[in-house]
Each structure stands twice: as C-alpha cells, then as structure tokens.
Design a protein around this motif. Structure first.
Motif, PDB file in Angstrom:
ATOM      1  N   LYS A  72       0.843  -1.181   0.000  1.00  0.00           N
ATOM      2  CA  LYS A  72       0.000   0.000   0.000  1.00  0.00           C
ATOM      3  C   LYS A  72       0.883   1.238   0.000  1.00  0.00           C
ATOM      4  N   ASN A  73       0.615   2.140  -0.903  1.00  0.00           N
ATOM      5  CA  ASN A  73       1.404   3.371  -1.025  1.00  0.00           C
ATOM      6  C   ASN A  73       0.535   4.565  -0.631  1.00  0.00           C
TER       7      ASN A  73
ATOM      8  N   SER B 270       1.035   8.717  -0.268  1.00  0.00           N
ATOM      9  CA  SER B 270       1.999   9.781  -0.545  1.00  0.00           C
ATOM     10  C   SER B 270       1.304  11.131  -0.587  1.00  0.00           C
TER      11      SER B 270
ATOM     12  N   GLY C  18       6.569   9.559   0.353  1.00  0.00           N
ATOM     13  CA  GLY C  18       5.756   8.438   0.774  1.00  0.00           C
ATOM     14  C   GLY C  18       5.775   8.326   2.286  1.00  0.00           C
TER      15      GLY C  18
ATOM     16  N   LYS D  17       4.242   6.323   6.021  1.00  0.00           N
ATOM     17  CA  LYS D  17       3.719   5.092   6.612  1.00  0.00           C
ATOM     18  C   LYS D  17       2.458   5.323   7.433  1.00  0.00           C
TER      19      LYS D  17
ATOM     20  N   GLY E  78       0.416   2.992   5.113  1.00  0.00           N
ATOM     21  CA  GLY E  78       1.342   3.016   3.980  1.00  0.00           C
ATOM     22  C   GLY E  78       2.602   2.228   4.288  1.00  0.00           C
ATOM     23  N   GLU E  79       3.158   1.576   3.277  1.00  0.00           N
ATOM     24  CA  GLU E  79       4.316   0.701   3.486  1.00  0.00           C
ATOM     25  C   GLU E  79       5.596   1.229   2.843  1.00  0.00           C
ATOM     26  N   LEU E  80       5.533   2.342   2.120  1.00  0.00           N
ATOM     27  CA  LEU E  80       6.703   2.862   1.410  1.00  0.00           C
ATOM     28  C   LEU E  80       7.101   4.212   1.981  1.00  0.00           C
ATOM     29  N   ASN E  81       8.393   4.387   2.185  1.00  0.00           N
ATOM     30  CA  ASN E  81       8.916   5.630   2.742  1.00  0.00           C
ATOM     31  C   ASN E  81       9.986   6.164   1.795  1.00  0.00           C
ATOM     32  N   TYR E  82       9.679   7.223   1.061  1.00  0.00           N
ATOM     33  CA  TYR E  82      10.605   7.733   0.049  1.00  0.00           C
ATOM     34  C   TYR E  82      10.391   9.228  -0.134  1.00  0.00           C
TER      35      TYR E  82
ATOM     36  N   LYS F  46       8.466   5.770  -8.908  1.00  0.00           N
ATOM     37  CA  LYS F  46       8.688   7.053  -8.252  1.00  0.00           C
ATOM     38  C   LYS F  46      10.127   7.540  -8.462  1.00  0.00           C
TER      39      LYS F  46
END
Length: 224
Positions: free
Chosen positions: A4-5, A7, A44, A46, A50-54, A89
C-alpha cells in the motif's frame, strides 16, 4: 507482491512576469511571460498503513527570448529521489520509439517534456538526472497550402543521470550514466495544417552504426 502506497505531493509554480487578473471564477493569466519555474516534491508516508517511505523532488525552469535569430526557448530539468523509492517514483528518461520493432511506423511518436524521439521506450531510468533542451524557431515564415503560415524549428536535447541502487529493482533497464543527445528539425504547421512534423537524430555516446537505430519522427498537434 502487494503493498500500500500513501503519498503527499506539493507542487509550486513561480512565474514573476506573468500578467494576471482576478475574475469571478478566480485568477486568470492573460499574458504569459518568462522565465517560469516549476517544483514538485513528493514523499511516501507510513501513515494510514502506507508501506513505502521515500522522497522525490523534480524541477523545471523555462526561459524564452527573441533575437534576430528568432525565438529561443531554454528548458532546464532535474530531479532526485531517495534510494527506497519504488521504480515508478524514480525517473524514466522517456523513450518514444519501439526498439523491438522493425517497422518504420514504430519511429513515429508524440513528444513529452522529458522525452527523446530517438530513444527506445522503457530503456533508461535514473534516481537523479539533469537535462537541457534548446529549441530555436527560425525568423521567417512561409505559406504552402491555405492561408496558415508555417515555420521551421531546430531542437537539441541532452540528459545524463545515475541510479545508485539499480540492482534493487528486479527488471531489466539501463542507467543513463552518459550524456544522451539528439538534434531535430521540425516543420511547424506542416503544409499549413494544425500539426507539426519533425525528424530527430541521435548523437554522441549512445549513437550506433545503424542509421535506423538513430533516427525518429515526431508528430504533435497545435503548431507554434
């Protein structure tokens, strides 16, 4: 795999010389001037599962001026993303031809801001890049069919980038770690119609010995 994203994106535009007026429907730009600056920042998170950190940052600067040589447009582009960003991304240096096809129609494409007419699609990605684009509209117009005037545009594009953790992404692509260059000639309002037709040719490091690999045709609506 499923994930799951979540952002958030912040987009800014700075155009200090535009002329604007307020209307009942909001601000209206009635005269666009240069330079113009655009900035996008996305991260991104959490939160909300959310599972992505960017982080992802890209910028574009456009300047245009007139001289005895005609109208010159300069575009400077650049971007950087964190090493944990998913591939979509990061930055695809957009190829616009089908490199696997032998048909000449695969060389016809429509242009994009960070696109190269001669580059095979889906080939180059980067987590950081810079790009320069220069177009020169020559200072004369001419008629062919009908009452609409045509003109000629010369174009130069280049881009170079890098990808620190390219092996983390499990599909085949190339890192744009050398300068990709192409030059082009465009007939704006081709034969007096409301579309442009152009020819581009690849130069420099990525040029091959086969002519068919180095050229591309572009078609775009709405002449200059």
């Amino acid at each position: 795999n499923q994930f799951k994203n979540v952002s958030t994106t912040l987009s800014l535009k700075y155009s200090p010389n535009d002329k604007n007026m307020m209307t009942p429907g909001g601000k209206l730009t009635y005269e666009k001037k240069f330079p113009q600056f655009f900035l996008n920042y996305e991260f991104g998170s959490k939160i909300l599962d959310g599972e992505l950190n960017y982080h992802r940052l890209d910028a574009l600067a456009i300047h245009q001026f007139r001289s005895k040589l005609g109208t010159t447009t300069l575009k400077f582009l650049g971007g950087i993303s964190s090493g944990t960003a998913p591939i979509w991304k990061n930055f695809e240096i957009t190829g616009q031809t089908d490199g696997s096809s032998e048909k000449w129609t695969s060389k016809i494409n429509t242009p994009s801001t960070l696109g190269f007419v001669t580059m095979p699609s889906g080939t180059f990605y980067a987590d950081k890049f810079v790009s320069l684009q220069v177009s020169q509209h020559l200072p004369f117009r001419f008629k062919t069919l009908g009452k609409t005037y045509s003109n000629i545009e010369l174009e130069y594009k280049s881009a170079i980038g890098n990808f620190k953790n390219s092996a983390d992404h499990q599909f085949n692509f190339r890192v744009l770690d050398h300068n990709y260059q192409e030059v082009g000639l465009i007939w704006n309002r081709f034969l007096g119609r409301k579309f442009d037709v152009g020819f581009s040719y690849r130069l420099g490091y990525y040029q091959t010995s086969q002519f068919k690999d180095n050229f591309g045709l572009q078609f775009r609506l709405g002449g200059f």
